[in-house]
Design a protein around this motif. Structure first.
Motif, short mmCIF file in Angstrom:
data_model
loop_
_atom_site.label_atom_id
_atom_site.label_comp_id
_atom_site.label_asym_id
_atom_site.label_seq_id
_atom_site.Cartn_x
_atom_site.Cartn_y
_atom_site.Cartn_z
N LEU A 15 0.85 -1.19 0.00
CA LEU A 15 0.00 0.00 0.00
C LEU A 15 0.89 1.24 0.00
O LEU A 15 1.84 1.32 0.78
CB LEU A 15 -0.89 0.00 1.24
N LEU A 16 0.56 2.19 -0.88
CA LEU A 16 1.23 3.49 -0.89
C LEU A 16 0.20 4.54 -0.49
O LEU A 16 -0.86 4.66 -1.11
CB LEU A 16 1.78 3.80 -2.28
N VAL A 17 0.50 5.32 0.55
CA VAL A 17 -0.42 6.32 1.07
C VAL A 17 0.12 7.70 0.75
O VAL A 17 1.27 8.03 1.11
CB VAL A 17 -0.62 6.17 2.60
N ARG A 18 -0.68 8.53 0.08
CA ARG A 18 -0.32 9.92 -0.18
C ARG A 18 -0.95 10.79 0.92
O ARG A 18 -2.17 10.86 1.06
CB ARG A 18 -0.84 10.37 -1.56
N LEU A 19 -0.13 11.47 1.70
CA LEU A 19 -0.61 12.22 2.85
C LEU A 19 -0.90 13.67 2.49
O LEU A 19 -0.16 14.29 1.70
CB LEU A 19 0.43 12.19 3.97
N PRO A 20 -1.93 14.27 3.07
CA PRO A 20 -2.19 15.70 2.84
C PRO A 20 -1.20 16.55 3.63
O PRO A 20 -0.69 16.13 4.67
CB PRO A 20 -3.62 15.87 3.36
N GLU A 21 -0.96 17.76 3.11
CA GLU A 21 -0.06 18.67 3.83
C GLU A 21 -0.73 19.26 5.06
O GLU A 21 -0.06 19.59 6.04
CB GLU A 21 0.39 19.80 2.89
N GLY A 22 -2.05 19.41 5.00
CA GLY A 22 -2.79 19.89 6.16
C GLY A 22 -3.27 18.72 6.99
O GLY A 22 -2.66 17.65 7.00
N GLY A 23 -4.37 18.91 7.69
CA GLY A 23 -4.81 17.88 8.61
C GLY A 23 -5.89 16.99 8.04
O GLY A 23 -6.60 17.33 7.11
N LEU A 24 -5.99 15.80 8.62
CA LEU A 24 -7.13 14.93 8.45
C LEU A 24 -8.04 15.12 9.65
O LEU A 24 -7.59 15.52 10.74
CB LEU A 24 -6.70 13.47 8.40
N THR A 25 -9.32 14.84 9.50
CA THR A 25 -10.18 14.84 10.67
C THR A 25 -9.63 13.83 11.66
O THR A 25 -9.39 12.67 11.30
CB THR A 25 -11.62 14.46 10.27
N PRO A 26 -9.40 14.23 12.92
CA PRO A 26 -8.69 13.35 13.86
C PRO A 26 -9.29 11.97 14.00
O PRO A 26 -8.56 10.97 13.99
CB PRO A 26 -8.75 14.14 15.17
N ALA A 27 -10.62 11.86 14.15
CA ALA A 27 -11.22 10.53 14.33
C ALA A 27 -11.07 9.68 13.08
O ALA A 27 -10.87 8.46 13.17
CB ALA A 27 -12.70 10.67 14.70
N ALA A 28 -11.17 10.29 11.89
CA ALA A 28 -10.94 9.55 10.65
C ALA A 28 -9.51 9.05 10.59
O ALA A 28 -9.25 7.91 10.17
CB ALA A 28 -11.25 10.45 9.45
N ALA A 29 -8.57 9.89 11.02
CA ALA A 29 -7.17 9.48 11.05
C ALA A 29 -6.97 8.30 12.00
O ALA A 29 -6.21 7.37 11.71
CB ALA A 29 -6.29 10.66 11.46
#
Length: 610
Positions: free
Chosen positions: A109-123
């Motif tokens: 699996l390759l995950v592309r991360l956002p530069e800003g935030g994810l919703t904490p509970a989703a993360a």
């Protein structure tokens, strides 16, 4: 004079008939346009999309999960949501990774991360799914083009830390140093422009009205904000430290001493490698084996579909995301990914699960900031009915389940929440804006007329509450608050005095809520399903099938929601449905309703305005 008195009605009737004729013709034209142009376009697009998504999975597959476009908590049931830019959902990611970990063709699996935030509970939930994927012996590489000092970027970093390796682009900056939040207060602007905000809130932590009535954080508002931000920050860092095999104090000290360049971040063990995403793709393909190919996560998700499970016993998964409102039918944006929790539809979904004899327990996934007390109570009544029918109900809280979201959760058999879920907010607010003075400054005069009792014009924006009206409205707010307290007391088996002590409109994270008895367990959908099996007395090693409610909308129903404002077009669609011998088309179009907005004086169960 007599002639005029006779002929004027005749002229009116003629023009009315002409108007009706043109309306009818317009409706017919709209219906034909739908039938011959719009419907074929959408159906062809769906068919093409479905065909393209069924591409076979290569023998050595790398899934690429891009989190930069944002995600919802749940997949919309509207078949046209894809045309509104709707992407992946948290539950879809969790469900798909669960299938991928057992798929021998999927190697990495390759995950592309956002530069800003994810919703904490989703993360939180995505991190847990990645850890289970890794535990199956598969590789995960996460790639970042930087971590910005905005919002909850710490949640993005936590997801990256759960990977086998965390990469950053060489020119990217590691600017994560904590969590920040901004609030806008309008009190001084309202005062300047003559807007009078008249609100009741129960109680001091019910902060949604503060942006209208204050110019700064109140002590209670500041206390609650700092508390939940600290809880989310500490939880994210603790998870990241565990995944990166660092001590929490050392990771926290390193992060808070930033910002850093990519190389400085690597030296401090905040990341593992530096490289462009193309280099990360090449590396993960190399590890996946000869001839490995990258497959977009959404394509793989479409090809495998939702987990159905197996077994004679079923667990119902009922989804609910968005603001809670009364009514039924399509959401506010039929061609978008936005959603609402419509009380009729959600209650019906629960009753459908009750009536299904194979369903032994219900997992109710809630992601809502709150809404109408009446709508919340209707949904809660359905949960009571499920319990009375001997079908345990387990709540799985998503990004938030606050205020009305907690009301509908309060009497379930068991509540599961992520550590970073925003919940609680046991309180209520309501009121109005008096706009007469503001409009008067622009030469606009607002006047009110009413008949009936003294409360008839209580919510007129042209005048303030009278003392009697304010007293009556405050009493209504008090009643709603006491009803909320009673439901939490009953559902959580807590004395009313204890509920009042921890309520007062205060927001808690899932981790905090568990400590004070508002939540039973920390975790996500997988943990909720396991608990539902336990409560239904299904052996842990016995397979179950999954049934999801509400069922996805048909294209006919979605289109009827989209074009329901035209009664003439609706009649044409009914006719088309009859010609096509499609009873569903005819039935759904006949149920077209206009959207119902709550009156301006409604009390609201929500942590933030929506």
């Amino acid at each position: 004079m007599v002639e005029m008195a006779i002929t004027r009605p005749g002229l009116w009737m003629t023009s009315s008939l002409m108007k009706q004729f043109f309306l009818t013709m317009g409706g017919v034209f709209a219906g034909l346009l739908l039938f011959f142009v719009i419907i074929p376009f959408f159906l062809i697009a769906i068919a093409i999309g479905a065909a393209s998504s069924k591409e076979p999975t290569p023998a050595n597959t790398v899934l690429e999960l891009d989190l930069r476009d944002g995600i919802t908590d749940q997949t919309p049931t509207n078949p046209f949501a894809v045309f509104g830019g709707g992407g992946l959902s948290t539950l879809q990611i969790v469900d798909t990774l669960a299938q991928a970990q057992d798929d021998r063709k999927v190697k990495a699996l390759l995950v592309r991360l956002p530069e800003g935030g994810l919703t904490p509970a989703a993360a939180d939930e995505i991190r847990q799914a990645i850890r289970r994927f890794r535990a199956s012996g598969k590789i995960v590489i996460a790639h970042s083009q930087g971590f910005m000092p905005v919002g909850t970027a710490v949640s993005s970093y936590m997801v990256g830390a759960s990977a086998s390796e965390l990469w950053m682009q060489n020119t990217a900056a590691f600017q994560l140093a904590g969590i920040s939040a901004e609030s806008v207060f309008l009190s001084r602007a309202f005062e300047r422009y003559g807007v009078n905000a008249q609100f009741e809130q129960r109680y001091e932590y019910k902060n949604a009205v503060n942006e209208f009535t204050e110019s700064d954080y109140t002590p209670a508002h500041r206390e609650a904000m700092v508390a939940w931000m600290t809880s989310i920050y500490d939880s994210a860092l603790a998870n990241a430290a565990q995944d990166r095999r660092l001590t929490l104090p050392s990771l926290k000290a390193a992060i808070e001493a930033g910002p850093y360049s990519a190389e400085q971040a690597r030296q401090r063990r905040l990341i593992d490698r530096i490289g462009h995403v193309e280099e990360a793709e090449a590396e993960v393909k190399r590890r996946a084996g000869n001839g490995a190919e990258i497959m977009e996560f959404g394509d793989y998700a479409s090809s495998v579909g939702e987990r159905t499970g197996s077994g004679s016993s079923s667990i119902a998964i009922v989804g609910a995301e968005g603001a809670i409102v009364t009514g039924r039918g399509g959401g506010a944006d039929p061609f978008g990914s936005s959603s609402m929790i419509l009380s009729d539809d959600t209650a019906k979904a629960i009753y459908d699960a009750i009536e299904d004899k194979s369903v032994k327990a219900i997992v109710f996934r809630v992601s809502s900031p709150g809404g109408s007390p009446e709508a919340s109570e209707q949904i809660l009544a359905a949960i009571r009915a499920a319990k009375a029918a001997g079908k345990p109900v387990v709540i799985s809280m998503g990004e938030y389940a606050a205020s009305g979201g907690y009301w509908i959760s309060s009497e379930a058999n068991w509540i599961v929440a992520q550590p970073s879920t925003i919940t609680g907010s046991i309180g209520v607010y309501g009121g109005k804006f008096v706009l007469a003075d503001a409009l008067g400054r622009f030469g606009i005069d607002m006047r009110n007329l009413s008949v009936g009792g003294q409360y008839a014009d209580a919510f007129s924006p042209s005048q303030p509450f009278t003392p009697e009206q304010r007293s009556a409205f405050a009493a209504q707010i008090d009643r709603t608050y006491e009803e909320f307290i009673a439901r939490v007391s009953t559902g959580r088996r807590l004395p009313p005095a204890r509920v009042r002590e921890i309520a007062r409109g205060r927001v808690w994270t899932g981790a905090q809520a568990r400590q004070i008895g508002l939540v039973d367990q920390l975790g996500g959908l997988e943990e909720a399903i396991a608990k539902a099996k336990e409560l239904a007395e299904i052996p842990a090693d016995q397979s179950v099938s999954f049934k999801r409610y509400p069922e996805p909308e048909s294209p006919w129903k979605a289109l009827s929601s989209a074009f329901g404002v035209s009664s003439e077009a609706a009649r044409v669609l009914v006719g088309i449905g009859a010609v096509m011998d499609d009873p569903q088309a005819e039935a759904t179009v006949r149920r077209i309703q206009t959207e119902r907005a709550r009156a301006s004086g409604a009390s609201v169960l929500a942590d933030q305005p929506y």
